[in-house]
Scaffold this active site. Structure first.
Site, mmCIF file in Angstrom:
data_model
loop_
_atom_site.group_PDB
_atom_site.id
_atom_site.type_symbol
_atom_site.label_atom_id
_atom_site.label_comp_id
_atom_site.label_asym_id
_atom_site.label_seq_id
_atom_site.Cartn_x
_atom_site.Cartn_y
_atom_site.Cartn_z
ATOM 1 N N ARG A 128 -2.887 2.722 6.873
ATOM 2 C CA ARG A 128 -3.728 2.847 8.067
ATOM 3 C C ARG A 128 -5.169 3.219 7.722
ATOM 4 O O ARG A 128 -5.859 3.881 8.484
ATOM 5 C CB ARG A 128 -3.160 3.885 9.048
ATOM 6 N N ARG A 129 -5.635 2.795 6.542
ATOM 7 C CA ARG A 129 -7.022 3.050 6.152
ATOM 8 C C ARG A 129 -7.796 1.765 5.885
ATOM 9 O O ARG A 129 -8.885 1.798 5.335
ATOM 10 C CB ARG A 129 -7.072 3.940 4.906
ATOM 11 N N GLY A 130 -7.198 0.621 6.236
ATOM 12 C CA GLY A 130 -7.875 -0.655 6.056
ATOM 13 C C GLY A 130 -7.811 -1.215 4.653
ATOM 14 O O GLY A 130 -8.513 -2.186 4.344
ATOM 15 N N PHE A 188 8.062 -17.308 -4.279
ATOM 16 C CA PHE A 188 7.115 -16.812 -5.284
ATOM 17 C C PHE A 188 6.746 -15.368 -4.969
ATOM 18 O O PHE A 188 7.070 -14.872 -3.889
ATOM 19 C CB PHE A 188 5.861 -17.678 -5.338
ATOM 20 N N VAL A 207 0.870 -1.165 0.000
ATOM 21 C CA VAL A 207 0.000 0.000 0.000
ATOM 22 C C VAL A 207 0.914 1.224 0.000
ATOM 23 O O VAL A 207 1.904 1.258 0.739
ATOM 24 C CB VAL A 207 -0.930 0.024 1.227
ATOM 25 N N LEU A 253 -5.292 -2.817 3.078
ATOM 26 C CA LEU A 253 -4.691 -4.151 2.985
ATOM 27 C C LEU A 253 -5.684 -5.224 3.414
ATOM 28 O O LEU A 253 -5.766 -6.292 2.798
ATOM 29 C CB LEU A 253 -3.421 -4.223 3.829
ATOM 30 N N TYR A 292 0.832 -10.369 8.895
ATOM 31 C CA TYR A 292 -0.094 -11.292 8.255
ATOM 32 C C TYR A 292 -0.818 -12.242 9.197
ATOM 33 O O TYR A 292 -1.744 -12.937 8.780
ATOM 34 C CB TYR A 292 0.646 -12.069 7.157
ATOM 35 N N SER A 295 7.185 -10.238 4.587
ATOM 36 C CA SER A 295 8.235 -9.228 4.666
ATOM 37 C C SER A 295 8.414 -8.722 6.088
ATOM 38 O O SER A 295 9.492 -8.267 6.465
ATOM 39 C CB SER A 295 7.903 -8.052 3.738
ATOM 40 N N GLU A 296 7.351 -8.808 6.880
ATOM 41 C CA GLU A 296 7.387 -8.357 8.270
ATOM 42 C C GLU A 296 6.531 -9.305 9.095
ATOM 43 O O GLU A 296 5.407 -9.648 8.688
ATOM 44 C CB GLU A 296 6.866 -6.924 8.370
#
Length: 424
Positions: free
Chosen positions: A112-114, A424, A106, A116, A145, A140-141
């Site tokens: 921070r707007r939802g 992937f 994003v 994702l 997730y 990635s972090e």
């Protein structure tokens, strides 16, 4: 503010690409060492795509295996992600379709707007509609997730060995032959070798189209690590049963000079395994070998006379799983023992009757659960890479029947730790 989540059209491909880190040059990995990278840097450098690269990416973007979704805010693309169609090898050897989440971002000005969450919901719905009962990703972090149902299922090690510390426990006579080949020949060898590997290795993922097509181009990497060298092993009949890709980067720092970096390594049997490592660990005019993307149960340590010579330098989670259909997932794999348990997953009870030949899983409303957990814990347990007892001791699994967690561990644990070498 009007938000719309939908697949992109061909005309929107370039705008979609420009929100992705590998195109716009923004960071795509947290600034921590990664076990998949053999180099000394934390991560490889980021570079913005050129206009020519953007056109090339856009041309190959919309295929039957790459399924992008974008978040449109007032008509402009502010975020995006995609599902790639791959296969995952389960305990028992079955290879099942999996939706692989990739190319996720994003724009900083729209976070921070939802967005994702909306994108992930759309993609996982797409997986379910296509009959994929598993979704996977490489995170990635680590803190992002889990909120969407994903949890680490496989792990990788990075290790190093000083050449002066290397000696094998027992003498070894190679019945086959090692050979250095060019990239063009390696590009033919690797797809065949990987298909043989993933047929038997739990956690392995099918490669994306073109995975090895670049091995023959001879291009130097941007990080200065030098050209890739390709080593193969042939058995006594002349068939390739192992291969490795390594680099010999130059360094002005004497501490890091003479380092051989192993980027990829596969062997179908012990002869190929010992022969390949025998050369890589004793390459002339080198003093250290660094290997990335290695399985957590690497047997090399136990081949060496000095087991402490192999030093782990990084450990990293690799494949994260999300179980989208509990019943289908539990029935798709085989088990290491015979037993029956009632599992409560996110408040829904499932009766699992498992054996080495397969399993039956049925909804069991009202049944007394033996073990309670969420879909996150189930994702980590599914391939056997994490033990249920670890989650119990961490307070993330509730055991209602004494010994149930021990029985669940016995059911799920494979002979070898799950591992996937292909991303992937």
């Amino acid at each position: 503010m009007t938000i719309e989540i939908r697949p992109i059209t061909r005309a929107e491909a370039t705008e979609y690409l420009q929100v992705l880190p590998y195109v716009n040059g923004f960071p795509q990995e947290e600034p921590e060492p990664s076990a998949w990278y053999a180099g000394r840097a934390v991560n490889p450098p980021q570079r913005k795509a050129t206009p020519e690269q953007l056109d090339q990416y856009a041309e190959s973007l919309l295929t039957d295996w790459f399924r992008p979704q974008a978040a449109f805010v007032d008509g402009k693309i502010a975020g995006g992600s995609a599902i790639v169609s791959v296969e995952l090898t389960l305990p028992g050897g079955r290879q099942v379709p999996m939706g692989g989440v990739t190319s996720t971002a994003v724009l900083p000005t729209y976070r921070r707007r939802g967005l994702l969450r909306k994108i992930m919901t759309a993609m996982l719905d797409d997986c379910r509609e296509r009959g994929e009962f598993l979704a996977g990703l490489s995170a990635s972090e680590a803190t992002i997730y889990g909120r969407y149902g994903f949890s680490p299922a496989t792990f990788q090690h990075r290790w190093e060995v000083r050449r002066t510390d290397v000696a094998f426990q027992t003498p070894f006579t190679d019945p086959g032959q090692l050979e250095l080949v060019d990239g063009a020949e390696a590009a033919v060898v690797w797809p065949v070798l990987h298909e043989q590997v993933r047929a038997v290795r739990v956690g392995e993922v099918s490669p994306l189209p073109g995975k090895w097509s670049g091995l023959g181009d001879g291009a130097l990497p941007a990080d200065g690590s030098g050209p890739a060298y390709h080593l193969i092993h042939r058995d006594a009949a002349g068939e390739v049963d192992g291969a490795a890709i390594f680099r010999l980067p130059w360094s002005p720092d004497p501490e890091h000079a003479g380092e051989l970096q192993v980027e990829a390594f596969e062997a179908l049997n012990q002869n190929a395994y010992r022969a390949l490592w025998g050369l890589l660990l004793d390459f002339d005019l080198t003093k250290r070998v660094v290997a990335a993307r290695r399985p957590v149960d690497e047997p090399l340590r136990w081949i060496l006379t000095n087991s402490r010579a192999l030093k782990l330098t990084r450990t990293r989670d690799n494949l994260w799983l999300n179980i989208l259909d509990v019943r289908r997932a539990l029935e798709a794999r085989t088990y290491s023992a015979t037993g029956a348990l009632v599992l409560e997953v996110d408040g829904v009870s499932w009766a699992l009757d498992a054996s080495p030949d397969g399993a039956a899983c049925t909804a069991a409303p009202g049944a007394r659960a033996d073990v309670s957990l969420t879909v996150n814990e189930l994702g980590s347990l599914y391939l056997g890479g994490v033990r249920a007892s670890e989650f119990r001791d961490a307070g993330r699994i509730t055991e209602y029947t004494a010994g149930a967690v021990t029985r669940l561990d016995a059911l799920l644990r494979p002979d070898r730790a799950p591992h996937n070498a292909v991303g992937f």
